[in-house]
Design a protein around this motif. Sequence first.
Motif, PDB file in Angstrom:
ATOM      1  N   THR A   8       0.843  -1.191   0.000  1.00  0.00           N
ATOM      2  CA  THR A   8       0.000   0.000   0.000  1.00  0.00           C
ATOM      3  C   THR A   8       0.878   1.240   0.000  1.00  0.00           C
ATOM      4  OG1 THR A   8      -1.967   0.981   1.034  1.00  0.00           O
ATOM      5  CG2 THR A   8      -0.211   0.294   2.523  1.00  0.00           C
ATOM      6  N   LEU A   9       0.301   2.361  -0.422  1.00  0.00           N
ATOM      7  CA  LEU A   9       0.998   3.638  -0.317  1.00  0.00           C
ATOM      8  C   LEU A   9       0.531   4.350   0.947  1.00  0.00           C
ATOM      9  CD1 LEU A   9       2.815   5.926  -1.559  1.00  0.00           C
ATOM     10  CD2 LEU A   9       0.641   6.968  -2.251  1.00  0.00           C
ATOM     11  N   VAL A  10       1.492   4.696   1.791  1.00  0.00           N
ATOM     12  CA  VAL A  10       1.224   5.559   2.941  1.00  0.00           C
ATOM     13  C   VAL A  10       1.916   6.889   2.692  1.00  0.00           C
ATOM     14  CG1 VAL A  10       1.657   5.915   5.408  1.00  0.00           C
ATOM     15  CG2 VAL A  10       0.987   3.640   4.572  1.00  0.00           C
ATOM     16  N   LEU A  11       1.213   7.978   2.944  1.00  0.00           N
ATOM     17  CA  LEU A  11       1.834   9.298   2.954  1.00  0.00           C
ATOM     18  C   LEU A  11       1.717   9.876   4.354  1.00  0.00           C
ATOM     19  CD1 LEU A  11       0.271  10.926  -0.271  1.00  0.00           C
ATOM     20  CD2 LEU A  11       2.496   9.779  -0.077  1.00  0.00           C
ATOM     21  N   VAL A  12       2.831  10.367   4.892  1.00  0.00           N
ATOM     22  CA  VAL A  12       2.761  11.261   6.041  1.00  0.00           C
ATOM     23  C   VAL A  12       2.570  12.646   5.435  1.00  0.00           C
ATOM     24  CG1 VAL A  12       3.881  12.161   8.109  1.00  0.00           C
ATOM     25  CG2 VAL A  12       4.286   9.778   7.397  1.00  0.00           C
ATOM     26  N   LYS A  13       1.412  13.232   5.679  1.00  0.00           N
ATOM     27  CA  LYS A  13       1.041  14.496   5.039  1.00  0.00           C
ATOM     28  C   LYS A  13       1.866  15.659   5.622  1.00  0.00           C
ATOM     29  CE  LYS A  13      -3.693  13.076   3.837  1.00  0.00           C
ATOM     30  NZ  LYS A  13      -5.131  13.453   3.961  1.00  0.00           N
ATOM     31  N   PRO A  14       1.804  16.849   4.989  1.00  0.00           N
ATOM     32  CA  PRO A  14       2.632  17.964   5.457  1.00  0.00           C
ATOM     33  C   PRO A  14       2.427  18.320   6.934  1.00  0.00           C
ATOM     34  CG  PRO A  14       1.789  18.459   3.281  1.00  0.00           C
ATOM     35  CD  PRO A  14       1.121  17.183   3.724  1.00  0.00           C
ATOM     36  N   ASP A  15       1.232  18.128   7.475  1.00  0.00           N
ATOM     37  CA  ASP A  15       1.030  18.423   8.906  1.00  0.00           C
ATOM     38  C   ASP A  15       1.815  17.454   9.784  1.00  0.00           C
ATOM     39  OD1 ASP A  15      -0.805  16.451   7.989  1.00  0.00           O
ATOM     40  OD2 ASP A  15      -2.225  16.873   9.606  1.00  0.00           O
ATOM     41  N   GLN A 119      -6.792  18.304   8.202  1.00  0.00           N
ATOM     42  CA  GLN A 119      -5.377  17.957   8.307  1.00  0.00           C
ATOM     43  C   GLN A 119      -5.319  16.718   9.191  1.00  0.00           C
ATOM     44  OE1 GLN A 119      -2.816  21.268   9.182  1.00  0.00           O
ATOM     45  NE2 GLN A 119      -3.387  22.251   7.279  1.00  0.00           N
ATOM     46  N   ASN A 120      -5.230  15.576   8.528  1.00  0.00           N
ATOM     47  CA  ASN A 120      -5.398  14.320   9.263  1.00  0.00           C
ATOM     48  C   ASN A 120      -4.193  13.398   9.161  1.00  0.00           C
ATOM     49  OD1 ASN A 120      -5.709  13.654   6.628  1.00  0.00           O
ATOM     50  ND2 ASN A 120      -7.824  12.932   6.785  1.00  0.00           N
ATOM     51  N   LEU A 121      -3.032  14.000   8.968  1.00  0.00           N
ATOM     52  CA  LEU A 121      -1.722  13.359   9.191  1.00  0.00           C
ATOM     53  C   LEU A 121      -1.272  12.322   8.180  1.00  0.00           C
ATOM     54  CD1 LEU A 121      -2.088  12.948  13.048  1.00  0.00           C
ATOM     55  CD2 LEU A 121      -0.571  14.570  11.883  1.00  0.00           C
ATOM     56  N   VAL A 122      -2.185  11.476   7.706  1.00  0.00           N
ATOM     57  CA  VAL A 122      -1.753  10.371   6.840  1.00  0.00           C
ATOM     58  C   VAL A 122      -2.739  10.118   5.710  1.00  0.00           C
ATOM     59  CG1 VAL A 122      -0.358   9.123   8.535  1.00  0.00           C
ATOM     60  CG2 VAL A 122      -2.824   8.689   8.425  1.00  0.00           C
ATOM     61  N   HIS A 123      -2.205   9.534   4.652  1.00  0.00           N
ATOM     62  CA  HIS A 123      -3.010   8.972   3.578  1.00  0.00           C
ATOM     63  C   HIS A 123      -2.695   7.485   3.498  1.00  0.00           C
ATOM     64  CE1 HIS A 123      -4.646   8.171  -0.431  1.00  0.00           C
ATOM     65  NE2 HIS A 123      -3.534   7.485  -0.639  1.00  0.00           N
ATOM     66  N   GLY A 124      -3.694   6.683   3.204  1.00  0.00           N
ATOM     67  CA  GLY A 124      -3.471   5.265   2.900  1.00  0.00           C
ATOM     68  C   GLY A 124      -4.366   4.856   1.751  1.00  0.00           C
TER      69      GLY A 124
END
Length: 140
Positions: A8-15, A119-124
């Motif tokens: 899976t792709l996880v992103l730690v978002k800018p926040d 702004q919820n920190l992560v994407h999955g």
Amino acid sequence: MTTSIEETLVLVKPDGVARNLTGRILARIEAKGYQIVDLRMVQADRALLAQHYAEHEGKPFYEPLVEFMESGPVVAARVAGHRVIEGFRSLAGTTDPTTAAPGTIRGDLGRDWGLKVQQNLVHGSDSPESAARELALWFD
Ligand code: GDP
Ligand code: MG
């Protein structure tokens, strides 16, 4: 239950990056037993974000979302494991960080900051098809 290993792709978002939470977020993924098999810090441009969030184009939160995502670097991780797509979504918690369950990344570390975007920190990634598409965008 037997399943093949997924990615899976996880992103730690800018926040998450700006609040110095990258290490804690990645540690929670590792602690659950998933493998981080590739990792990079990226300053995403609009073209990449438009492809990544194509499904949301036209929605009221789309423009604030893209602006937020290009406001600073994100950390992209390729994460592997059996049922990791649904497993990471469960670990991340529901979209709204104010009501995401305590115990989840969003529920424990996030909240509403009164902004136009959550702004919820992560994407999955949300499905095997999304994961394949998004991993190709961020890693290939
Ligand atoms: P996710 O899969 O849980 O990340 O949620 P979605 O794919 O539905 O939305 C993508 C991102 O857009 C979310 O993670 C939020 O950052 C933002 N977002 C989604 N829905 C809303 C909304 O109703 N209002 C606002 N302000 N932001 C939203
Ligand atoms: Mg989504």
